[in-house]
Write an enzyme that holds these catalytic residues in place. Structure first.
Site, mmCIF file in Angstrom:
data_model
loop_
_atom_site.group_PDB
_atom_site.id
_atom_site.type_symbol
_atom_site.label_atom_id
_atom_site.label_comp_id
_atom_site.label_asym_id
_atom_site.label_seq_id
_atom_site.Cartn_x
_atom_site.Cartn_y
_atom_site.Cartn_z
ATOM 1 N N ASP A 7 -1.977 5.125 -1.258
ATOM 2 C CA ASP A 7 -3.417 5.322 -1.232
ATOM 3 C C ASP A 7 -4.049 3.939 -1.465
ATOM 4 O OD1 ASP A 7 -6.028 6.653 -1.622
ATOM 5 O OD2 ASP A 7 -5.720 6.056 -3.702
ATOM 6 N N ASP A 9 -8.069 3.193 -2.488
ATOM 7 C CA ASP A 9 -9.055 3.147 -3.572
ATOM 8 C C ASP A 9 -8.499 3.803 -4.834
ATOM 9 O OD1 ASP A 9 -11.256 1.968 -2.044
ATOM 10 O OD2 ASP A 9 -11.275 3.873 -0.966
ATOM 11 N N ASP A 166 -3.492 7.914 -6.836
ATOM 12 C CA ASP A 166 -4.114 8.080 -8.155
ATOM 13 C C ASP A 166 -4.869 9.391 -8.322
ATOM 14 O OD1 ASP A 166 -6.168 7.058 -6.301
ATOM 15 O OD2 ASP A 166 -7.456 7.055 -8.076
#
Length: 217
Positions: A7, A9, A166
């Site tokens: 991922d 961001d 995240d």
């Protein structure tokens, strides 16, 4: 070959300042006040139209998306790499993995192609990722479309791939694709939300050992 999909961001870069500022502009474009910080960060990872709908049910979502994109692009152009700084250790970890002959790198992000291309250019990451899956061409996370496309494009089997992220959207996307998931503890969702994670990393220095443990189980 093995594939490590990141991922972006909240995992590779800390883009929260520009996300929050752009969301304020998006809500202002339709005459609304922006939600609280934690509510905005809670939808990071979703494609923008889905994110806007999750934050406010009754609004001109298309106008909000365009306002957000315009604001974010201006911030990126004015700030360069400082717009979304890499987390400590991220570049070194990417370089270590890229140097291994049996590992390919990819990204799966809710960013647009324009946004991801700009970020990669700003950080000098051209040539780092063999597969770059973005929101323009897929259903929003947690739909597994991005990961399925990454596997097909790289030619790697699901058992030899891993998703690193995240948010709960990353975890659910990996689960839907049948792919192992490693969570990071420095992003925008609490580690307790990362259901099914094989491990939660506290620092990028832990990544190599986590991958070795994953692939030697």
């Amino acid at each position: 070959m093995r594939l490590v999909v990141f991922d972006v961001d909240g995992t590779l870069v800390d883009s929260q300042a520009d996300i929050l500022a752009s969301m304020v502009d998006a809500f202002a474009a339709v005459g609304l006040d922006a939600p609280a910080r934690q509510d905005i960060l809670g939808i990071v990872g979703l494609s923008l139209p889905v994110a806007m709908e999750a934050l406010v049910a009754d609004a001109d979502h298309a106008r909000m998306v365009e306002a957000y994109k315009g604001s974010y692009a201006k911030l990126r152009l004015s700030k360069g790499a400082s717009s979304s700084p890499l987390y400590p250790g991220a570049r070194a970890a990417l370089d270590r993995l890229q140097a291994q002959d049996d590992i390919l790198l990819g990204v799966a992000t809710g960013k647009s192609k324009r946004g991801l291309d700009g970020l990669i250019e700003a950080h000098g990451l051209n040539g780092m990722f063999v597969t770059r899956q973005v929101a323009d061409f897929h259903p929003s996370k947690p739909h597994p479309s991005m990961l399925r496309a990454a596997l097909e494009e790289s030619g790697v089997e699901t058992a030899d791939a891993v998703m690193i992220g995240d948010t709960s959207f990353d975890a659910r996307m990996a689960h839907a694709a049948g792919m192992p998931f490693l969570g990071v503890g420095w992003g925008y969702h609490a580690p307790s939300q990362l259901d099914g994670a094989r491990a939660i990393l506290n620092d990028f220095s832990e990544l190599d050992d986590a991958l070795n443990a994953l692939w030697t189980d």
